[in-house]
Design an enzyme around this catalytic site. Structure first.
Site, short mmCIF file in Angstrom:
data_model
loop_
_atom_site.label_atom_id
_atom_site.label_comp_id
_atom_site.label_asym_id
_atom_site.label_seq_id
_atom_site.Cartn_x
_atom_site.Cartn_y
_atom_site.Cartn_z
N GLY A 1 14.89 34.68 -26.69
CA GLY A 1 15.11 33.46 -25.90
C GLY A 1 16.59 33.09 -25.81
N GLY B 1 14.50 29.01 -25.30
CA GLY B 1 13.66 28.36 -24.33
C GLY B 1 12.49 27.65 -24.96
N CYS C 1 11.55 34.97 -32.63
CA CYS C 1 11.94 33.63 -32.20
C CYS C 1 11.10 33.16 -31.01
CB CYS C 1 13.45 33.58 -31.92
SG CYS C 1 14.10 31.89 -31.94
N GLN D 1 6.82 32.69 -30.51
CA GLN D 1 6.08 31.56 -29.96
C GLN D 1 5.24 31.98 -28.75
OE1 GLN D 1 9.40 29.01 -29.15
NE2 GLN D 1 10.00 28.97 -31.31
N ASN E 1 17.67 29.65 -35.26
CA ASN E 1 18.24 28.86 -34.16
C ASN E 1 17.14 28.59 -33.14
OD1 ASN E 1 20.03 27.53 -32.50
ND2 ASN E 1 20.85 29.39 -31.57
N GLY F 1 14.13 25.34 -31.63
CA GLY F 1 13.70 23.95 -31.61
C GLY F 1 12.21 23.76 -31.56
N PHE F 2 11.45 24.87 -31.60
CA PHE F 2 9.99 24.80 -31.50
C PHE F 2 9.37 25.64 -32.61
CE2 PHE F 2 11.86 24.04 -27.42
CZ PHE F 2 11.12 22.98 -26.90
N HIS G 1 15.75 35.27 -37.26
CA HIS G 1 16.53 36.36 -36.68
C HIS G 1 16.91 37.40 -37.74
CE1 HIS G 1 17.19 34.66 -32.65
NE2 HIS G 1 17.09 33.50 -33.28
N GLU H 1 18.07 40.19 -37.18
CA GLU H 1 19.21 40.97 -36.66
C GLU H 1 20.53 40.24 -36.81
OE1 GLU H 1 18.69 37.91 -33.70
OE2 GLU H 1 17.24 39.10 -34.83
#
Length: 211
Positions: free
Chosen positions: A60, A62, A87, A91, A129, A131-132, A186, A188
């Site tokens: 993302g 998003g 990430c 979702q 990083n 927000g969901f 993450h 990576e």
């Protein structure tokens, strides 16, 4: 398309590019994968007609709730070949199997989030990083115990594999009846932490096992 510098292709990965970090493709390619980036508008029919051994759902950013067309595509891929999401990809895959996501009050940011791998008991420091997050099996936002709790999904059972030790949120999930798994963070991350980089090896070994 990105190929291993040695020219040896062990597996072919088709990625749905909702925004993909260069370090992700570098980690895959360094391990012998040939990675093909596809726009987020690619159809399941197009992906299934390719010679890909597995599918990767990019990070993302998003809001997964705004990407229903990608969720629909992912839904048709699951069960055909292995799928891995990081990430936002985590979702989207979870939504595709019938699970819910929600907005975190402040989000997870930074390179110092402790995540417990419930398969091994190890605690890894991770970069995050987003927000969901994915809802717990009871519909709430938190997991009370360190046990690999289960969800009933549209594709059979799923097990919690990773949990955030700061706030007890879902950090990873594996489908038990079809080859698909995800992580919220993450592995990576560059320049690090590198505690979870082994997940790339696990993914590719799993793909080779069923290819």
């Amino acid at each position: 398309m990105v190929r291993s510098p040695e020219g040896e292709t062990l597996v072919r990965i088709a990625a749905i590019d909702t925004g993909i970090k260069g370090s992700i493709t570098r980690h895959l390619v360094a391990r012998g994968a040939e990675v093909t980036l596809n726009p987020c508008t690619v159809t399941a029919e197009e992906l299934l007609a390719s010679d890909a051994d597995a599918f990767f759902l990019a990070n993302g950013p998003g809001d997964p709730a705004t990407l229903g067309y990608v969720v629909d595509t992912v839904r048709e891929l699951i069960g055909n070949r292995p799928v891995w999401g990081i990430c936002l990809g985590h979702q989207l895959l979870c939504q595709a199997v019938g699970l819910d996501t929600y907005k975190l009050p402040f989000g997870h940011r930074g390179g110092n989030h402790p995540v417990k791998d419930l398969r091994t008991g190890k605690i890894e420091i991770t970069s995050q990083n987003h927000g969901f997050a994915v809802s717990a099996p009871d519909g709430g936002g938190r997991i009370a115990s360190d046990e690999p709790v289960r969800w009933d999904t549209d594709y059979g059972e799923a097990a919690l594999t990773h949990i955030n030790l700061y706030d007890r949120t879902v950090e990873g999930l594996q489908l038990l009846d079809v080859p698909a798994h995800t992580v919220q963070y993450h592995p990576e991350a560059g320049p690090g932490p590198n505690d979870a980089v082994h997940l790339f090896d696990e993914f590719l070994k799993g793909v080779q096992a069923v290819a």
